[in-house]
Design a protein around this motif. Structure first.
Motif, short mmCIF file in Angstrom:
data_model
loop_
_atom_site.label_atom_id
_atom_site.label_comp_id
_atom_site.label_asym_id
_atom_site.label_seq_id
_atom_site.Cartn_x
_atom_site.Cartn_y
_atom_site.Cartn_z
N ALA A 49 0.82 -1.21 0.00
CA ALA A 49 0.00 0.00 0.00
C ALA A 49 0.86 1.26 0.00
O ALA A 49 0.57 2.23 -0.72
N LEU A 243 -5.90 3.32 -3.70
CA LEU A 243 -6.09 2.03 -3.04
C LEU A 243 -7.12 1.14 -3.71
O LEU A 243 -7.27 -0.02 -3.33
N PHE A 244 -7.85 1.67 -4.71
CA PHE A 244 -8.97 0.92 -5.25
C PHE A 244 -8.54 -0.40 -5.89
O PHE A 244 -9.15 -1.44 -5.67
N TYR A 247 -7.58 -2.79 -3.16
CA TYR A 247 -8.79 -3.21 -2.45
C TYR A 247 -9.61 -4.21 -3.28
O TYR A 247 -10.07 -5.24 -2.77
N GLN A 250 -7.33 -7.58 -3.71
CA GLN A 250 -6.97 -8.32 -2.50
C GLN A 250 -8.16 -8.54 -1.57
O GLN A 250 -8.42 -9.67 -1.15
N ASP A 251 -8.89 -7.49 -1.23
CA ASP A 251 -9.99 -7.63 -0.28
C ASP A 251 -11.24 -8.24 -0.92
O ASP A 251 -11.94 -9.04 -0.27
N PRO A 305 -16.87 1.13 -0.53
CA PRO A 305 -16.43 0.52 0.73
C PRO A 305 -17.55 -0.21 1.46
O PRO A 305 -17.28 -1.03 2.35
N GLY A 375 -3.98 3.99 4.32
CA GLY A 375 -4.23 2.60 3.98
C GLY A 375 -3.35 1.64 4.76
O GLY A 375 -3.78 0.56 5.17
N LEU A 380 -7.48 -0.86 4.24
CA LEU A 380 -8.00 -0.37 2.97
C LEU A 380 -9.45 0.11 3.09
O LEU A 380 -9.79 1.21 2.65
N ARG A 381 -10.32 -0.70 3.66
CA ARG A 381 -11.74 -0.32 3.69
C ARG A 381 -11.99 0.94 4.53
O ARG A 381 -12.71 1.84 4.07
N LEU A 384 -11.01 3.93 2.50
CA LEU A 384 -11.94 4.19 1.41
C LEU A 384 -13.23 4.84 1.93
O LEU A 384 -13.85 5.65 1.21
#
Length: 421
Positions: A49, A243-244, A247, A250-251, A305, A375, A380-381, A384
């Motif tokens: 990040a 970060l999008f 995110y 990965q997330d 998010p 981040g 991350l979330r 966001l």
């Protein structure tokens, strides 16, 4: 005859058609790089990040450092079109170094950082010259129509570029996919070389030439409000953009191909927004359209998010957020771009746009850096959430300003008054 009559009038004019075609091709390539450059960092070089934050920061830092001096320099030049051609060739050369280094197993994050900064610097010079060239090609009473066409191209690029980029990344790897963007810059240069518009005469150099554009932006109430709103959106939106990709991959577990389809499908909204923008301006007025566009751009991103649950639901939420946000951003881009073109005096257009972009786009690297730091610290979330909710409040800068109540584009008389006040 029937088919020809359906072609927009401006596209039946050879010079504008060539300009628009070059812009359209280049915009598609930009969207490919928007996918391929961060995916090169994540998938090939294993960036985290914080490193993604530095990459986005270096890509955007030229907007903070160079818009003002480049704008002042461009206003003193009579050959802005040739400068734009040179920047296209330079950007193509820089991007070509990445697949070459990858093929030789020499690619590093350091090189990626340098290329991102170099392409960003050349893009700044291209854009400050482009604002003046655009005004040389288009009559003032057709600014909304012309901006709708250019932003329609941007929407088509959003539609096609990420999808093409995602497929190219999966088939060719991310660094090799950047070859496509280099080719689009070469195509743009070729089309610019085929037009010969009557460009505005260079501005006379006088005391305060370098800072005059900045002083004009800060002095004019409507431009000052638009800058404040745009700067707020840029800061929070680039926290989001930094970060999008991380995110989503990965997330949320999206692959490159599906991520490209989400972004490309969302761009359908942008295409519709560009098509509807003229009707929206006629209905709400220029100021009301800008306010509505800001809200339409920022509010839907709060869904991202919030996305949770089964994969089909998550993908559906992302599609909806991208679609609605792209409708809003196209409306605000067409309306605000036309407003600026009508208001800014011709003799200082590059300086004013350079100053505006310094103040406005200068928030981008700050937002990208904040996104990387937050981040890493918060996750991350949560970052966001901050980025998307923060962007919604940008509209508060516009509501008390004269711009929010403006129905028609500024007249030449208002331009002169604003320039001499």
């Amino acid at each position: 005859m029937g088919l020809t009559a359906r072609v927009p009038a401006l596209l039946r004019e050879r010079t504008f058609r060539r300009y628009w075609t070059g812009q359209t091709v280049s915009l598609v390539g930009d969207q490919i790089s928007l996918m391929a450059l961060p995916l090169t960092a994540v998938l090939v070089l294993g960036a985290d990040a914080a490193q993604m934050g530095w990459l986005k920061t270096l890509e955007l830092l030229p907007a903070l450092l160079l818009n003002l001096p480049f704008g002042a320099w461009a206003d003193r030049r009579a050959d802005r079109r040739r400068i734009m051609i040179a920047t296209d060739l330079g950007r193509a050369a820089l991007l070509l170094t990445l697949p070459v280094a990858y093929a030789l197993d020499l690619l590093t994050l350091g090189q990626l950082y340098l290329v991102a900064f170099g392409v960003g610097a050349l893009s700044v010079l291209f854009e400050v010259c482009n604002s003046t060239l655009f005004a040389s090609l288009v009559p003032a009473d057709r600014y909304v129509e012309a901006n709708s066409l250019v932003n329609g191209s941007r929407s088509m690029a959003w539609l096609a570029g990420p999808s093409i980029g995602g497929v190219l990344v999966q088939v060719l790897t991310a660094p090799v996919a950047l070859l496509a963007d280099a080719l689009t810059y070469l195509t743009s240069a070729g089309y610019l070389a085929r037009i010969r518009p009557a460009e505005a005469a260079p501005a006379a150099v006088a005391k305060g030439h370098f800072t005059e554009g900045m002083r004009w932006v800060l002095r004019e109430p409507s431009m000052r409000a638009l800058f404040s709103a745009s700067g707020t959106v840029q800061f929070f939106n680039y926290m989001f953009h930094t970060l999008f990709v991380l995110y989503a991959t990965q997330d949320l577990g999206l692959g490159a191909g599906l991520l490209g389809l989400v972004l490309g499908a969302g761009a359908v909204g942008g295409l519709l927004g560009a098509m509807w923008s003229g009707a929206v301006v006629r209905r709400l007025g220029i100021g009301g359209s800008i306010v509505a566009g800001f809200l339409g751009f920022t509010l839907p991103l709060v869904l991202i998010p919030a996305a949770d649950g089964p994969p089909p639901l998550v993908v559906g939420v992302l599609f909806a957020a991208e679609f609605l946000s792209c409708v809003g951003v196209m409306i605000v881009d067409v309306a605000a771009g036309s407003f600026q073109m009508a208001l800014i005096p011709e003799t200082m257009r590059a300086r004013v746009m350079g100053a505006f972009r310094t103040l406005n786009h200068g928030f981008r690297p700050l937002g990208a850096l904040a996104g990387g730091v937050l981040g890493t610290a918060l996750g991350l979330r949560p970052t966001l959430w901050i980025a998307t909710v923060g962007g919604v409040f940008a509209v508060l800068w516009l509501l008390p300003s004269p711009l929010a109540r403006m129905r028609e584009l500024p007249t030449q008389e208002r331009e002169s008054a604003a320039a001499t006040s």
